[in-house]
Design an enzyme around this catalytic site. Structure first.
Site, short mmCIF file in Angstrom:
data_model
loop_
_atom_site.label_atom_id
_atom_site.label_comp_id
_atom_site.label_asym_id
_atom_site.label_seq_id
_atom_site.Cartn_x
_atom_site.Cartn_y
_atom_site.Cartn_z
N ARG A 50 0.82 -1.23 0.00
CA ARG A 50 0.00 0.00 0.00
C ARG A 50 0.84 1.27 0.00
NH1 ARG A 50 -2.33 1.55 4.44
NH2 ARG A 50 -2.78 -0.56 5.16
N TYR A 102 -14.18 19.68 -14.62
CA TYR A 102 -14.65 18.30 -14.62
C TYR A 102 -15.80 18.17 -13.62
CZ TYR A 102 -14.86 13.30 -14.05
OH TYR A 102 -15.31 12.01 -13.96
N ASP A 175 -5.62 20.78 -13.04
CA ASP A 175 -6.03 19.54 -13.70
C ASP A 175 -5.57 19.68 -15.16
OD1 ASP A 175 -7.33 17.51 -15.07
OD2 ASP A 175 -9.19 17.69 -13.93
N LYS A 200 -7.16 8.81 -19.04
CA LYS A 200 -7.39 9.44 -20.33
C LYS A 200 -6.14 9.34 -21.21
CE LYS A 200 -11.25 10.32 -18.20
NZ LYS A 200 -11.52 11.57 -17.50
C1 LIG Z 1 -11.90 11.90 -16.26
C2 LIG Z 1 -11.46 13.18 -15.66
C3 LIG Z 1 -11.26 13.30 -14.28
C4 LIG Z 1 -11.56 12.17 -13.32
O1 LIG Z 1 -10.68 11.10 -13.51
P1 LIG Z 1 -11.07 9.56 -13.23
O2 LIG Z 1 -9.85 8.83 -13.67
O3 LIG Z 1 -12.31 9.26 -14.02
O4 LIG Z 1 -11.33 9.44 -11.76
C5 LIG Z 1 -10.79 14.51 -13.81
N1 LIG Z 1 -10.54 15.55 -14.64
C6 LIG Z 1 -10.73 15.46 -15.96
C7 LIG Z 1 -10.43 16.64 -16.83
C8 LIG Z 1 -11.19 14.28 -16.52
O5 LIG Z 1 -11.40 14.20 -17.84
#
Ligand SMILES: *Cc1c(COP(=O)(O)O)cnc(C)c1O
Length: 379
Positions: A50, A102, A175, A200
């Site tokens: 972990r 998001y 982000d 992504k």
């Molecule tokens: C998908 C996404 C998230 C969340 O990520 P997960 O891997 O689905 O938890 C956060 N910010 C953006 C811009 C995203 O496209």
């Protein structure tokens, strides 16, 4: 010679070679526990699965280099990564976040962060003065931005946001999922923490859930974030970590193609009779174009949105008629996706009801344009 271009570092995963076998590809280590030395030490640095794991250190090392950061932590998902930053703040801390972001994180901030006694102000982060006037010096501890931001691809000036945060004694976290380290290097522009949904583009094949944070420096906040990951246990599994590293090897190649095709699609549909607006930072009329042209390198990303003439029902009907594009949520994979965004975000969404979000993959551009043309023409 040390590889110096990020595309080389990514393709070769930092040039890792196994000393005992000569293997070019790191193994998956599924072990959850590691042997202690007879003198009671853990000299390898590994004790239990972990806190840290010999498989996820590879994508962490690579992403840290690509972002020009001091350290990286991977997580079980993008949301686990993002929320770890807010969990590391204290109750009562003031947070400034964007109105366009998001949706999953916006909901979490509205509910969970508020329950923890954190005060979140949502502002138009694409307007530097709105960001500046939301700051409460001494009380604001974090400015969170996303650029380009879901689903209008609004652009925030990262260097200005960093300056605003710093002068109020706050940190800037970003982000950068949509920009990726290929297109934007936020730490060089003054950001303190870079977050990715590695689900992504970083992985790129729609087969891994993963998240990551990269820190500009190893400080006390970063220590708290690392302790939260180890304590809450939202770690990246070994098999996912291995797949993520494999996906990252082709990141630069994929992004180059995604940007080129997204630009071509956006330009093709400007002024189209069935489209009321084409939202893409690579178009000169996009409100964030000038800032994006300065802070994005080599392209404007693989994400765009179109607003379909005829409103919500026309947009949903258009999405129903595509065949090359796949109707699905998520983004950043090799296959192109189309989504009626307001349907997934639900009530309170800032997504216009006539908006279709397009995640451009690596297919042939003419196939993608032709499929959208026939879907729009039938309306
Ligand atoms: C998908 C996404 C998230 C969340 O990520 P997960 O891997 O689905 O938890 C956060 N910010 C953006 C811009 C995203 O496209």
């Amino acid at each position: 010679m040390e590889p110096c271009h990020p595309a080389t570092m990514a393709a070769q995963a930092l040039g890792w070679i196994d000393e005992s076998t000569g293997a070019l590809i790191p193994p998956v280590h599924p072990a959850t526990t590691f042997v202690r030395d007879p003198d009671n030490q853990y000299r390898t640095g590994y004790s239990y699965g972990r806190p840290t794991n010999p498989t996820f250190i590879h994508p962490e090392a690579l992403l840290s280099r690509l972002e020009g950061g001091a350290a990286c932590l991977t997580f079980a998902s993008g949301m686990a990564a993002a929320t770890a930053v807010f969990l590391a703040l204290r109750p009562g801390d003031h947070i400034v976040a964007p109105q366009v972001m998001y949706w999953g994180l916006r909901n979490w901030l509205k509910n969970a962060a508020a329950e923890r006694g954190q005060v979140v102000d949502f502002v138009d982060a694409s307007a530097t003065d709105a960001l500046a006037s939301a700051m409460q010096p001494g009380r604001t501890k974090l400015v969170w931005i996303e650029t380009p931001a879901n689903p209008t691809w609004a652009i925030t000036n990262i260097a200005s946001a960093a300056e605003i945060a710093r002068s109020a004694g706050a940190r800037l976290a970003i982000d950068s999922t949509v920009a990726t380290p290929v297109l934007t290097r936020p730490i060089e522009l003054g950001a303190d923490i870079v977050m990715h949904s590695a689900t992504k583009y970083l992985n790129g094949h729609s087969d891994v859930m993963a998240g990551a944070l990269v820190a500009a420096r190893h400080d006390e906040l970063w220590e708290r974030i690392a302790a939260i990951r180890a304590g809450n246990g939202a770690i990246l599994g070994s098999f996912e970590a291995w797949l993520l590293l494999r996906g990252m090897r082709t990141l630069y190649l994929r992004l180059e193609r995604c940007c080129r095709t997204a630009q071509a699609i956006a330009e093709h549909f400007v002024g189209h009779r069935r489209i009321v607006a084409s939202l893409y930072p690579g178009l000169p009329h996009h409100p964030g174009h000038a800032v994006a042209a300065r802070q994005m390198l080599g392209g404007f990303g693989g994400m765009l949105s179109i607003r379909v003439a005829g409103g919500e029902s026309a947009a949903i009907a258009t999405a129903a008629r595509v065949s090359v594009w796949k109707r699905a949520t998520s983004l950043g994979g090799v296959e192109s996706l189309i989504e009626h965004r307001a349907s997934i975000e639900g009530p309170g969404s800032p997504a216009p009801p006539d908006l279709l979000r397009l995640s451009v993959g690596i297919e042939d551009a003419a196939d993608l344009i032709g499929d959208l043309e026939q879907a729009l023409a039938a309306g």
